[in-house]
Design a protein around this motif. Structure first.
Motif, PDB file in Angstrom:
ATOM      1  N   ARG A 126       0.815  -1.203   0.000  1.00 55.30           N
ATOM      2  CA  ARG A 126       0.000   0.000   0.000  1.00 55.30           C
ATOM      3  C   ARG A 126       0.859   1.268   0.000  1.00 55.30           C
ATOM      4  O   ARG A 126       0.400   2.328  -0.415  1.00 55.30           O
ATOM      5  CB  ARG A 126      -0.943  -0.008   1.202  1.00 55.30           C
ATOM      6  N   ALA A 127       2.089   1.162   0.469  1.00 57.76           N
ATOM      7  CA  ALA A 127       2.999   2.300   0.342  1.00 57.76           C
ATOM      8  C   ALA A 127       3.355   2.533  -1.118  1.00 57.76           C
ATOM      9  O   ALA A 127       3.540   3.665  -1.556  1.00 57.76           O
ATOM     10  CB  ALA A 127       4.268   2.050   1.164  1.00 57.76           C
ATOM     11  N   VAL A 128       3.429   1.431  -1.888  1.00 58.62           N
ATOM     12  CA  VAL A 128       3.682   1.536  -3.321  1.00 58.62           C
ATOM     13  C   VAL A 128       2.460   2.105  -4.039  1.00 58.62           C
ATOM     14  O   VAL A 128       2.564   2.931  -4.936  1.00 58.62           O
ATOM     15  CB  VAL A 128       4.042   0.150  -3.899  1.00 58.62           C
ATOM     16  N   LEU A 129       1.263   1.640  -3.625  1.00 59.52           N
ATOM     17  CA  LEU A 129       0.026   2.039  -4.295  1.00 59.52           C
ATOM     18  C   LEU A 129      -0.962   2.550  -3.257  1.00 59.52           C
ATOM     19  O   LEU A 129      -1.907   1.840  -2.881  1.00 59.52           O
ATOM     20  CB  LEU A 129      -0.565   0.855  -5.060  1.00 59.52           C
ATOM     21  N   PRO A 130      -0.780   3.773  -2.751  1.00 63.75           N
ATOM     22  CA  PRO A 130      -1.696   4.287  -1.729  1.00 63.75           C
ATOM     23  C   PRO A 130      -3.086   4.539  -2.302  1.00 63.75           C
ATOM     24  O   PRO A 130      -3.249   4.824  -3.493  1.00 63.75           O
ATOM     25  CB  PRO A 130      -1.026   5.597  -1.292  1.00 63.75           C
ATOM     26  N   ALA A 131      -4.089   4.421  -1.464  1.00 65.37           N
ATOM     27  CA  ALA A 131      -5.462   4.659  -1.901  1.00 65.37           C
ATOM     28  C   ALA A 131      -5.651   6.136  -2.219  1.00 65.37           C
ATOM     29  O   ALA A 131      -5.151   7.010  -1.496  1.00 65.37           O
ATOM     30  CB  ALA A 131      -6.435   4.219  -0.817  1.00 65.37           C
TER      31      ALA A 131
END
Length: 359
Positions: free
Chosen positions: A121-126
């Motif tokens: 999720r750090a790579v692809l945050p919402a």
């Protein structure tokens, strides 16, 4: 009322007490007074499937007590009684040891999954749920069980040129795909603030992926293949939406209950192919975007989802059946429709980004 599934769900919890009763009955009423020992011995092991370690230990003690009681009832005394109890307790201890190992591994796995999800999720945050005049909803279903993300990507941010969004799909799976996702999203977040056109922005992404691919060539996290991408720009007023498609599934515009697939007039190659565009400079296309309109961006996990007969999911028809609703409801309904179409099978990563214009 509960259905058959509810009854089946209670079976693991009912099994240990039934084994105790069955073992006691077999020891007391069968031709031989020790026929129930296998049932009693496996009670704690079966309890470990659905009960806590402490409860499983109580079942082990109960099995030993029932063994002793049944032996006394049938007249087995002395060495015979002691051997029956020891046999049941030894097998019960083995079951408790297995239970402890499984619980320990489960805790370790839970920690690992939590750390992995945080890293992914750090790579692809919402994205934010609201930005400018837009209400935003995103949904991501990774094909790999236990993963939070895979090779699909999206990003959204407000820039001096308006609200810009990216959705894309990396060729490949696993860690190399996640590496490419991090490069593409990172390059988008930096370049979206400085490039005046979507064409320039796509060029920056292209070069960033090429540079990183060259740098990692021959390493374990080598970035291979291309990245399909769809770039979107919406001015602060929200009155129009400009789209640049680089080999990605087209977006869908919902206006007054009508769903329009915004197919590119001039199809373009994906990013990082190393090939020149067949149409010269990629073409940016602009469409009206009225209040309450929704723009739905998807990846090929939606457009190429198949049912048991091998038929592709019809996104335009599926969105038409959903009808007008909030952005989050629209995203949920689309994911549900795809899941029902495929029978719940994860065939590919699936990403949905919904942008709905307010008044």
């Amino acid at each position: 009322m509960g259905g058959p599934a509810d009854g089946l769900g209670r079976v693991p919890h009912l099994a240990p007490p039934l084994l105790l009763l069955g073992g006691a009955a077999a020891n007391m009423f069968s031709p031989k007074p020790y026929y129930g020992l296998p049932l009693l011995a496996c009670t704690s092991m079966v309890a470990g499937m659905s009960y806590s370690f402490r409860s499983s230990a109580l079942f082990a003690l109960a099995a030993g007590a029932v063994t002793a009681g049944a032996a006394w009832y049938t007249g087995r005394e002395g060495a015979a009684l002691v051997s029956d109890v020891i046999a049941v307790l030894v097998v019960s201890l083995v079951g408790l040891w297995v239970k402890w190992l499984v619980d320990q591994q489960g805790r370790n796995l839970a920690v690992a999954l939590t750390v992995a999800e945080a890293a992914q999720r750090a790579v692809l945050p919402a994205p934010p749920t609201g930005i400018g005049p837009l209400t935003v909803a995103d949904r991501y279903v990774a094909a790999q069980v236990g993963a939070a993300i895979g090779g699909d990507l999206y990003a959204l941010q407000e820039t001096p040129f308006g609200i810009r969004a990216l959705i894309g799909d990396v060729r490949g799976k696993g860690l190399p795909a996640v590496s490419a996702v991090s490069v593409a999203v990172g390059a988008f977040r930096e370049a979206a603030e400085h490039t005046p056109t979507l064409h320039d922005l796509a060029g920056r992404l292209d070069r960033a992926l090429d540079r990183e691919g060259e740098r990692r060539r021959g390493t374990e996290d080598d970035i291979e293949g291309f990245v399909t991408a769809l770039l979107v720009q919406i001015p602060p007023s929200g009155e129009t939406v400009t789209v640049l498609n680089r080999g990605h599934p087209p977006p869908y515009l919902l206006h007054d209950g009508i769903v329009t697939c915004l197919e590119p007039t001039h199809p373009e190659l994906p990013l990082s192919t190393g090939l020149e565009s067949p149409n010269g400079a990629p073409v940016e296309e602009t469409f009206p975007f009225a209040p309450d309109d929704s723009l739905v961006l998807v990846t090929d996990g939606v457009t190429e989802a198949r049912n048991a007969e091998g038929e592709f999911f019809d996104v335009q028809r599926g969105l038409g059946r959903i009808g007008p609703c909030r952005a989050d409801e629209l995203a949920d309904a689309l994911v549900k429709a795809v899941t029902e179409w495929t029978g719940g099978q994860r065939q590919d990563d699936l990403a949905v980004l919904v942008l709905t214009r307010g008044e």
